[in-house]
Structures are given as C-alpha cells and as structure tokens.
Design a protein around this motif. Structure first.
Motif, short mmCIF file in Angstrom:
data_model
loop_
_atom_site.label_atom_id
_atom_site.label_comp_id
_atom_site.label_asym_id
_atom_site.label_seq_id
_atom_site.Cartn_x
_atom_site.Cartn_y
_atom_site.Cartn_z
N ASN A 1 -4.60 -12.12 -10.07
CA ASN A 1 -3.75 -11.90 -8.92
C ASN A 1 -2.34 -12.43 -9.18
N LYS B 1 -2.33 -4.64 6.16
CA LYS B 1 -3.17 -5.56 6.96
C LYS B 1 -2.29 -6.53 7.75
N GLN B 2 -1.22 -7.03 7.08
CA GLN B 2 -0.31 -7.94 7.79
C GLN B 2 0.34 -7.24 8.98
N LYS C 1 -0.83 -4.59 -3.20
CA LYS C 1 0.24 -5.13 -2.34
C LYS C 1 0.46 -4.25 -1.12
N THR D 1 -2.22 -5.05 1.35
CA THR D 1 -1.99 -6.36 1.95
C THR D 1 -0.92 -6.28 3.04
#
Length: 306
Positions: free
Chosen positions: A9, A72-73, A66, A69
């Motif tokens: 990661n 989702k944020q 990314k 991510t």
C-alpha cells in the motif's frame, strides 16, 4: 507519496490526490471515460502525467484503489451532510460548525467524529467526480464546453450509431451460411432444374447486395462518428476550461528549469495556481519561461533563489 512497511500500500498526499482527481475529470472531458470506466488511452495518460508531475511511476491498479477510497470518503461525507440545513463550509469544503453541532452528529453516527478530527481534503473535486453525471467527449456534449453549434451541425450523424446499433445492424446482414441455407431450401421445391438454379442465384445475388449495402452504411456512419468525435476533442482541448486547468498549469510549472521542485517558490506557485482559473490563465498567457517565472515571483512574493 510513501509506501507502508510490510504491505504494497502507498500513502497519498492531499496534493497528489487532487492532481489525480483533476486528471480523471480531464480524461472524462476528452471522452476517455465511459460509465466510470477509463479506456486504455485514458489510463496511459493519467499514469504518464502523474509521473511527469511527481516523478513517481505507479501501476494503474493503485489509481483504481485510490479512486474507490475517494468514492467511499465522499459517500460517507454525504451521509453526514444529507438533509442538513444551514451548514457552513470553508473554501476547501471542510464543515465549519459549532462543537454542539458536531456532538449531536457523533451521537447519531459515531463515525462522524473522523470528519471533525481529520476533514476530507479535495471535497470540491470529489463533488465533480462523484456527485454529478458528467457527459464525456465520447458520449455527448455539455453546455460547459461551449460550441453549441456543434450539436446542430452533427447531431443526426452523432446519434446514428453506437455499440448496440452496430450489433443490431450486423445481425441484419445475411451471412454466407444463411444465404446458402436459404438457397438449398428454395431449391428443394424442385420447380425445375434450370428455373430453380436461376431463382436461387438471383436471390443469393440480392441478399449479397443487400448485405453489402448495409455494411457500407455502417462503415460510412462509423467513419462520420469518428470525425465528429475527433473534432469535439479538438474543441475541448482548446476550450479555456480545459486549456487553463490545474493539470495544464502544473505541467508548465513542472517544466520550468529555473524553479527548483519543492522550493519555496515552487510550493507557493502551486497554491497560487490552484486558487482560481484567472491565476492559471494569467500564468499561461506568458509565452516564454522567463516571463512565467517573473510572474510567479511577483504573484507569490517568493524568489527563485530562495
């Protein structure tokens, strides 16, 4: 951007995340993203431009992670703000509310605490990427892109064929096997040897001609569509909204040999250029490197020698 020990990661900075989101918006505008899927040309452009800006070569899979991510944020952030009235946001999209307001939200949803302690950066770009339906250059034309006359000139051709229409048209073209089977069935009626052969040949000829005519129409329509999309992409790339984008300004800044990367002038220039389009337009107006550097020194108050 740093690697997390013991895993594959990586940790992204807010600036790198913003640059990636802007890259996606630009590729969407050019027609390289359809239904949230980036084609090969778009992927290669994002990988290459990210490398040019930051000197980091990462595989496309990491960009995909990314993207998920960030999505989702964004969804969590919208869960916090959905149906809330009277919200106050700062210029970067952070929620600027009282301690009592935050305490109430945390009681309703404990995960809200993380948005108070560590606000999500780049929410303005996430809203553009995830919050609205963007029509790409390959899928249509948006009002923000200008050139309204393009639709009136080409809309008939542009809607003539898409992927499904291609498939339907191809299904209408008789195959050689179908023509042969039809010929055999027709010949089995035995109206007469010479008469049967003549009718079969005529029918085969008509079927082949019809199939060729349909194929010609499809070919001409596809060529016409390609020309239209090529013209649209040309107009998009020369439109101020694209030509003065943060991505374009960063590319030019990164190419200036007189400004050392991550020097005080470099960092101040990044902040100046991402503030608004007028700053980027003024910077890009100057045609040579020296005047661009002089402008950035004047606008930021920093020196190239610092």
């Amino acid at each position: 951007m740093t690697s997390i020990p013991g895993t594959d990661n990586i940790t992204w900075s807010d600036e790198q995340t913003r640059f990636f989101l802007q890259l996606r918006l630009d590729e969407n505008l050019k027609g390289n993203i359809r239904k949230q899927m980036v084609n090969e040309a778009g992927r290669q452009a994002i990988v290459d431009k990210f490398y040019e800006a930051f000197g980091i070569k990462i595989p496309w899979r990491k960009f995909g992670i990314k993207y998920n991510t960030c999505k989702k944020q964004y969804e969590s952030f919208k869960k916090l703000t959905r149906n809330r009235t009277g919200l106050d946001f700062d210029s970067t999209g952070f929620i600027n509310m009282s301690e009592d307001w935050w305490n109430e939200r945390c009681k309703e949803w404990p995960c809200a605490r993380k948005f108070k302690d560590k606000p999500v950066a780049n929410m303005d770009l996430m809203e553009k990427v995830f919050g609205t339906v963007y029509i790409s250059g390959g899928e249509g034309w948006s009002a923000q892109q200008g050139e309204d006359v393009l639709d009136t000139k080409h809309s008939d051709h542009d809607d003539e064929i898409d992927g499904e229409d291609d498939a339907e048209s191809r299904r209408d073209i008789p195959t050689e096997e179908a023509v042969g089977a039809e010929s055999r069935n027709f010949g089995s009626k035995n109206v007469g040897p010479s008469s049967s052969r003549s009718k079969v040949n005529k029918k085969r000829s008509r079927a082949v001609q019809a199939g060729q005519a349909v194929a010609d129409v499809i070919r001409e329509s596809v060529q016409s569509r390609d020309k239209i999309l090529s013209h649209k992409n040309h107009l998009i790339e020369n439109h101020p909204e694209f030509s003065c984008s943060q991505l374009r300004a960063m590319e030019v800044l990164h190419a200036l040999p007189a400004i050392r990367m991550w020097s005080p002038l470099y960092k101040a220039s990044i902040n100046h250029l991402k503030q608004d389009a007028a700053n980027r337009q003024t910077f890009l107006f100057y045609g040579d490197d020296e005047n661009r550097v002089l402008y950035l020194e004047y606008a930021t108050g920093e020196s190239r020698d610092a």
